[in-house]
Motif scaffolding. Structure first.
Motif, short mmCIF file in Angstrom:
data_model
loop_
_atom_site.label_atom_id
_atom_site.label_comp_id
_atom_site.label_asym_id
_atom_site.label_seq_id
_atom_site.Cartn_x
_atom_site.Cartn_y
_atom_site.Cartn_z
N ILE A 17 0.75 -1.37 0.06
CA ILE A 17 -0.06 0.14 -0.04
C ILE A 17 1.00 1.28 0.12
CG2 ILE A 17 -1.74 1.37 1.54
CD1 ILE A 17 -2.81 -1.53 2.29
N THR A 18 1.92 1.28 0.80
CA THR A 18 2.96 2.64 0.74
C THR A 18 3.49 2.56 -0.28
OG1 THR A 18 3.18 1.73 3.26
CG2 THR A 18 4.95 3.34 1.98
N LEU A 19 3.87 1.52 -0.94
CA LEU A 19 4.74 1.81 -2.19
C LEU A 19 3.69 2.23 -3.35
CD1 LEU A 19 6.82 -1.47 -2.18
CD2 LEU A 19 7.71 0.93 -1.71
N MET A 20 2.52 1.68 -3.34
CA MET A 20 1.71 1.97 -4.68
C MET A 20 1.21 3.71 -4.41
SD MET A 20 1.29 -0.34 -6.85
CE MET A 20 3.00 -0.77 -6.61
N GLU A 25 7.03 11.09 -9.73
CA GLU A 25 8.40 11.32 -10.01
C GLU A 25 8.89 12.38 -8.96
OE1 GLU A 25 9.71 11.59 -13.75
OE2 GLU A 25 9.36 9.55 -14.32
N VAL A 26 10.47 12.08 -8.43
CA VAL A 26 11.20 13.16 -7.82
C VAL A 26 12.52 13.28 -8.46
CG1 VAL A 26 9.75 12.65 -5.75
CG2 VAL A 26 11.71 11.40 -5.95
N ASN A 27 13.19 14.48 -8.03
CA ASN A 27 14.45 14.49 -8.52
C ASN A 27 15.32 14.09 -7.63
OD1 ASN A 27 16.66 15.43 -9.66
ND2 ASN A 27 16.60 17.45 -8.95
N PHE A 28 16.22 13.04 -7.73
CA PHE A 28 16.99 12.25 -7.04
C PHE A 28 18.25 12.58 -7.17
CE2 PHE A 28 18.94 8.14 -5.48
CZ PHE A 28 18.59 8.15 -4.16
N LYS A 29 19.08 13.14 -6.24
CA LYS A 29 20.44 13.78 -6.68
C LYS A 29 21.29 12.58 -5.99
CE LYS A 29 19.39 18.40 -6.82
NZ LYS A 29 19.67 19.80 -6.13
N LYS A 39 9.11 7.63 -6.70
CA LYS A 39 9.30 7.35 -5.13
C LYS A 39 9.17 5.71 -5.18
CE LYS A 39 7.52 11.52 -3.09
NZ LYS A 39 6.44 11.91 -2.20
N LEU A 40 8.26 5.11 -5.74
CA LEU A 40 8.30 3.75 -5.90
C LEU A 40 9.43 3.06 -6.03
CD1 LEU A 40 6.20 1.10 -5.84
CD2 LEU A 40 6.20 1.36 -8.26
N VAL A 41 10.38 3.40 -6.76
CA VAL A 41 11.77 2.72 -7.23
C VAL A 41 12.68 2.90 -6.01
CG1 VAL A 41 13.60 2.86 -8.79
CG2 VAL A 41 11.40 2.89 -9.60
N ILE A 42 12.69 4.18 -5.74
CA ILE A 42 13.60 4.40 -4.52
C ILE A 42 13.10 3.90 -3.42
CG2 ILE A 42 14.30 6.41 -3.05
CD1 ILE A 42 13.98 8.37 -5.57
N PHE A 48 14.72 -3.20 -0.32
CA PHE A 48 15.78 -4.64 -0.59
C PHE A 48 17.28 -4.02 -0.09
CE2 PHE A 48 12.52 -5.39 -4.04
CZ PHE A 48 12.05 -6.67 -3.39
N LEU A 49 17.74 -2.97 -0.05
CA LEU A 49 19.04 -2.62 0.38
C LEU A 49 19.07 -2.96 1.90
CD1 LEU A 49 21.90 -1.95 -0.28
CD2 LEU A 49 21.05 0.30 0.02
N GLY A 50 17.94 -2.68 2.79
CA GLY A 50 17.87 -2.81 3.98
C GLY A 50 17.73 -4.17 4.44
N ILE A 51 17.05 -5.06 3.45
CA ILE A 51 16.86 -6.54 3.97
C ILE A 51 18.34 -7.11 3.76
CG2 ILE A 51 15.69 -8.83 2.73
CD1 ILE A 51 13.20 -7.03 2.47
#
Length: 90
Positions: A17-20, A25-29, A39-42, A48-51
């Motif tokens: 739910i949170t991801l959906m 889109e956001v600017n990711f530096k 934001k979904l991708v980030i 997954f990195l945390g897991i």
């Protein structure tokens, strides 16, 4: 159902739910790059990195376990016969 199964299902539903809800889109530096990502991708990448980091850290033995292993070291059984000892000592 078991408690663990219910917890996993609940967490999966909440994460989904949170991801959906965060698809804009956001600017990711990143250092010198400007990326326009949803934001979904980030959020998914961060999850997954945390897991992965959690699994790596959980698989390492703790310092206490290492210390216990060093203190409980047992010498291997002595398998030399008296004749072999005499031969080696000469």
């Amino acid at each position: 159902m078991k408690t663990k199964t219910l917890l996993i299902i609940s967490l999966t539903v909440l994460i989904t739910i949170t991801l959906m809800q965060n698809t804009d889109e956001v600017n990711f530096k990143v250092l010198f790059w400007n990326l326009y990502l949803p934001k979904l991708v980030i959020l998914t990448g961060t999850l997954f990195l945390g897991i992965i980091i959690g699994l790596i850290l959980a698989s390492r033995p703790s310092r206490a376990e290492k210390y216990e292993d060093q203190n409980n070291y047992q010498k291997p059984n002595d398998t030399l016969s008296p004749e072999d000892r005499d031969y080696i000592s000469d």
